[in-house]
Motif scaffolding. Structure first.
Motif, PDB file in Angstrom:
ATOM      1  N   VAL A  83       0.830  -1.203   0.000  1.00 51.67           N
ATOM      2  CA  VAL A  83       0.000   0.000   0.000  1.00 51.67           C
ATOM      3  C   VAL A  83       0.860   1.247   0.000  1.00 51.67           C
ATOM      4  O   VAL A  83       0.591   2.219  -0.695  1.00 51.67           O
ATOM      5  N   VAL A  84       1.947   1.228   0.803  1.00 54.51           N
ATOM      6  CA  VAL A  84       2.844   2.383   0.844  1.00 54.51           C
ATOM      7  C   VAL A  84       3.446   2.618  -0.540  1.00 54.51           C
ATOM      8  O   VAL A  84       3.551   3.739  -1.028  1.00 54.51           O
ATOM      9  N   ALA A  85       3.847   1.504  -1.194  1.00 54.33           N
ATOM     10  CA  ALA A  85       4.471   1.635  -2.503  1.00 54.33           C
ATOM     11  C   ALA A  85       3.515   2.213  -3.527  1.00 54.33           C
ATOM     12  O   ALA A  85       3.925   2.888  -4.464  1.00 54.33           O
ATOM     13  N   SER A  86       2.215   1.940  -3.353  1.00 58.19           N
ATOM     14  CA  SER A  86       1.241   2.451  -4.319  1.00 58.19           C
ATOM     15  C   SER A  86       0.383   3.547  -3.711  1.00 58.19           C
ATOM     16  O   SER A  86      -0.780   3.688  -4.009  1.00 58.19           O
ATOM     17  N   GLY A  87       0.995   4.313  -2.795  1.00 57.71           N
ATOM     18  CA  GLY A  87       0.284   5.381  -2.092  1.00 57.71           C
ATOM     19  C   GLY A  87      -0.026   6.552  -3.006  1.00 57.71           C
ATOM     20  O   GLY A  87      -0.107   6.398  -4.224  1.00 57.71           O
ATOM     21  N   PRO A  88      -0.170   7.750  -2.428  1.00 61.95           N
ATOM     22  CA  PRO A  88      -0.533   8.909  -3.221  1.00 61.95           C
ATOM     23  C   PRO A  88       0.444   9.161  -4.361  1.00 61.95           C
ATOM     24  O   PRO A  88       1.655   8.938  -4.228  1.00 61.95           O
ATOM     25  N   ALA A  89      -0.065   9.584  -5.490  1.00 63.77           N
ATOM     26  CA  ALA A  89       0.788   9.868  -6.630  1.00 63.77           C
ATOM     27  C   ALA A  89       1.702  11.043  -6.297  1.00 63.77           C
ATOM     28  O   ALA A  89       1.422  11.824  -5.387  1.00 63.77           O
ATOM     29  N   PRO A  90       2.831  11.176  -7.022  1.00 68.75           N
ATOM     30  CA  PRO A  90       3.695  12.336  -6.811  1.00 68.75           C
ATOM     31  C   PRO A  90       2.887  13.624  -6.915  1.00 68.75           C
ATOM     32  O   PRO A  90       1.915  13.693  -7.663  1.00 68.75           O
ATOM     33  N   TRP A  91       3.337  14.645  -6.205  1.00 69.19           N
ATOM     34  CA  TRP A  91       2.565  15.885  -6.142  1.00 69.19           C
ATOM     35  C   TRP A  91       2.291  16.456  -7.525  1.00 69.19           C
ATOM     36  O   TRP A  91       1.207  16.993  -7.766  1.00 69.19           O
ATOM     37  N   SER A  92       3.242  16.315  -8.436  1.00 72.03           N
ATOM     38  CA  SER A  92       3.051  16.893  -9.777  1.00 72.03           C
ATOM     39  C   SER A  92       1.902  16.216 -10.515  1.00 72.03           C
ATOM     40  O   SER A  92       1.133  16.875 -11.222  1.00 72.03           O
ATOM     41  N   GLU A  93       1.775  14.893 -10.329  1.00 72.59           N
ATOM     42  CA  GLU A  93       0.686  14.174 -10.983  1.00 72.59           C
ATOM     43  C   GLU A  93      -0.655  14.537 -10.360  1.00 72.59           C
ATOM     44  O   GLU A  93      -1.662  14.683 -11.065  1.00 72.59           O
ATOM     45  N   GLN A  94      -0.683  14.665  -9.034  1.00 74.57           N
ATOM     46  CA  GLN A  94      -1.916  15.075  -8.356  1.00 74.57           C
ATOM     47  C   GLN A  94      -2.353  16.456  -8.843  1.00 74.57           C
ATOM     48  O   GLN A  94      -3.534  16.686  -9.140  1.00 74.57           O
ATOM     49  N   LEU A  95      -1.382  17.361  -8.922  1.00 75.65           N
ATOM     50  CA  LEU A  95      -1.687  18.734  -9.319  1.00 75.65           C
ATOM     51  C   LEU A  95      -2.162  18.798 -10.765  1.00 75.65           C
ATOM     52  O   LEU A  95      -3.157  19.467 -11.076  1.00 75.65           O
ATOM     53  N   SER A  96      -1.487  18.076 -11.641  1.00 80.35           N
ATOM     54  CA  SER A  96      -1.880  18.072 -13.051  1.00 80.35           C
ATOM     55  C   SER A  96      -3.289  17.504 -13.222  1.00 80.35           C
ATOM     56  O   SER A  96      -4.109  18.063 -13.963  1.00 80.35           O
ATOM     57  N   ALA A  97      -3.586  16.414 -12.514  1.00 79.22           N
ATOM     58  CA  ALA A  97      -4.917  15.808 -12.613  1.00 79.22           C
ATOM     59  C   ALA A  97      -5.994  16.750 -12.107  1.00 79.22           C
ATOM     60  O   ALA A  97      -7.091  16.839 -12.672  1.00 79.22           O
ATOM     61  N   ALA A  98      -5.688  17.489 -11.030  1.00 83.82           N
ATOM     62  CA  ALA A  98      -6.659  18.432 -10.480  1.00 83.82           C
ATOM     63  C   ALA A  98      -6.937  19.562 -11.474  1.00 83.82           C
ATOM     64  O   ALA A  98      -8.085  19.971 -11.661  1.00 83.82           O
ATOM     65  N   LEU A  99      -5.903  20.074 -12.124  1.00 86.81           N
ATOM     66  CA  LEU A  99      -6.074  21.163 -13.090  1.00 86.81           C
ATOM     67  C   LEU A  99      -6.873  20.696 -14.303  1.00 86.81           C
ATOM     68  O   LEU A  99      -7.748  21.414 -14.794  1.00 86.81           O
ATOM     69  N   ILE A 100      -6.587  19.495 -14.784  1.00 89.85           N
ATOM     70  CA  ILE A 100      -7.342  18.953 -15.914  1.00 89.85           C
ATOM     71  C   ILE A 100      -8.795  18.745 -15.518  1.00 89.85           C
ATOM     72  O   ILE A 100      -9.720  18.993 -16.291  1.00 89.85           O
ATOM     73  N   GLY A 101      -9.007  18.316 -14.252  1.00 89.39           N
ATOM     74  CA  GLY A 101     -10.364  18.150 -13.754  1.00 89.39           C
ATOM     75  C   GLY A 101     -11.132  19.460 -13.698  1.00 89.39           C
ATOM     76  O   GLY A 101     -12.360  19.488 -13.804  1.00 89.39           O
ATOM     77  N   LEU A 102     -10.397  20.556 -13.541  1.00 94.79           N
ATOM     78  CA  LEU A 102     -11.020  21.882 -13.514  1.00 94.79           C
ATOM     79  C   LEU A 102     -11.243  22.439 -14.912  1.00 94.79           C
ATOM     80  O   LEU A 102     -11.754  23.550 -15.067  1.00 94.79           O
ATOM     81  N   GLY A 103     -10.853  21.672 -15.940  1.00 94.21           N
ATOM     82  CA  GLY A 103     -11.151  22.081 -17.315  1.00 94.21           C
ATOM     83  C   GLY A 103      -9.986  22.635 -18.106  1.00 94.21           C
ATOM     84  O   GLY A 103     -10.153  23.049 -19.247  1.00 94.21           O
ATOM     85  N   TYR A 104      -8.776  22.635 -17.532  1.00 96.74           N
ATOM     86  CA  TYR A 104      -7.615  23.161 -18.247  1.00 96.74           C
ATOM     87  C   TYR A 104      -7.029  22.098 -19.172  1.00 96.74           C
ATOM     88  O   TYR A 104      -7.107  20.897 -18.896  1.00 96.74           O
ATOM     89  N   ALA A 105      -6.439  22.546 -20.264  1.00 89.66           N
ATOM     90  CA  ALA A 105      -5.805  21.637 -21.208  1.00 89.66           C
ATOM     91  C   ALA A 105      -4.539  21.048 -20.584  1.00 89.66           C
ATOM     92  O   ALA A 105      -3.934  21.656 -19.698  1.00 89.66           O
ATOM     93  N   SER A 106      -4.137  19.895 -21.063  1.00 89.78           N
ATOM     94  CA  SER A 106      -2.952  19.228 -20.516  1.00 89.78           C
ATOM     95  C   SER A 106      -1.710  20.110 -20.629  1.00 89.78           C
ATOM     96  O   SER A 106      -0.884  20.167 -19.708  1.00 89.78           O
ATOM     97  N   ARG A 107      -1.583  20.816 -21.750  1.00 83.73           N
ATOM     98  CA  ARG A 107      -0.417  21.684 -21.942  1.00 83.73           C
ATOM     99  C   ARG A 107      -0.397  22.809 -20.910  1.00 83.73           C
ATOM    100  O   ARG A 107       0.647  23.111 -20.326  1.00 83.73           O
ATOM    101  N   ASP A 108      -1.574  23.419 -20.674  1.00 84.30           N
ATOM    102  CA  ASP A 108      -1.652  24.486 -19.675  1.00 84.30           C
ATOM    103  C   ASP A 108      -1.366  23.945 -18.275  1.00 84.30           C
ATOM    104  O   ASP A 108      -0.699  24.600 -17.463  1.00 84.30           O
ATOM    105  N   ALA A 109      -1.860  22.743 -18.004  1.00 84.69           N
ATOM    106  CA  ALA A 109      -1.626  22.132 -16.694  1.00 84.69           C
ATOM    107  C   ALA A 109      -0.137  21.889 -16.480  1.00 84.69           C
ATOM    108  O   ALA A 109       0.403  22.155 -15.399  1.00 84.69           O
ATOM    109  N   ASP A 110       0.541  21.396 -17.530  1.00 85.78           N
ATOM    110  CA  ASP A 110       1.982  21.140 -17.415  1.00 85.78           C
ATOM    111  C   ASP A 110       2.751  22.435 -17.157  1.00 85.78           C
ATOM    112  O   ASP A 110       3.704  22.456 -16.357  1.00 85.78           O
TER     113      ASP A 110
END
Length: 210
Positions: free
Chosen positions: A146-173
């Motif tokens: 479970v620890v090994a598959s815990g929360p994704a790296p912060w950058s992935e969490q942040l990118s997913a949240a921005l895309i969820g808010l409607g931003y394009a992948s390029r803008d999120a990056d």
């Protein structure tokens, strides 16, 4: 108690979702991870916990019933209110918190903004035997999985949240790149990347770029 809400997602903000239920917009406070899984216009179902105060009624939303249960159990510890409980779930999954408590892992709790060494020690005592065993594992081998598959790296969490808010992948990056120095500074100071704060900073950088 409002056990869950289900309906179209009317609006999304960094830590808030508005779910339309019977023609009424329900404002539900969520972690960035939960927000990342929602899309405006699509139907969503969130487990919820209603926190009643003298001057307010606040609805907190979760991806599933287990996350809601852990949110409520965390508040049985002295000094833990709904905001801190939600901050803990923004950093750690329910099973990761169970493992941290069962193993007496102070550093895992100290990764949450607002929890120092003494606070972590007190929480470990208060939460002992309350959260139960990890649901997705058994024994130490399962805990390590479970620890090994815990929360994704912060950058992935942040990118997913921005895309969820409607931003394009390029803008999120680009937004992730803009706040990387802030995240690295937090990590270098011995903490973890504060995703909610980074999300707000990323949104500010996107607004300035427009």
């Amino acid at each position: 108690m409002i056990a869950f809400v289900s309906g179209p997602v009317a609006a999304l903000a960094p830590t808030l979702a508005v779910i339309e239920v019977g023609g009424v917009g329900m404002a539900v406070h969520c972690t960035p991870n939960t927000i990342a899984g929602l899309r405006t216009g699509e139907t969503a179902r969130l487990a919820t916990s209603l926190v009643v105060r003298e001057d307010s009624l606040t609805l907190y939303g979760f991806a599933d019933d287990d996350e809601r249960q852990v949110f409520e159990l965390l508040q049985t510890a002295s000094g833990v209110g709904p905001k801190l409980a939600q901050a803990m779930l923004a950093v750690h999954s329910p099973d990761a918190l169970r493992i941290a408590v069962s193993m007496g892992d102070e550093k895992a709790l100290m990764a949450v903004s607002g929890i120092g060494k003494k606070g972590a020690q007190k929480l470990l005592l208060d939460l002992k035997d309350k959260l139960g065993a990890p649901l997705g594992s058994s024994g130490m081998v399962g805990a390590q999985r479970v620890v090994a598959s815990g929360p994704a790296p912060w950058s992935e969490q942040l990118s997913a949240a921005l895309i969820g808010l409607g931003y394009a992948s390029r803008d999120a990056d680009e937004a992730v790149s803009a706040v990387t120095p802030q995240a690295e500074a937090a990590i270098a100071a011995g903490g973890s990347a504060p995703v909610p704060q980074l999300l707000r900073a990323a949104l500010q950088s996107l607004n300035r770029a427009r």
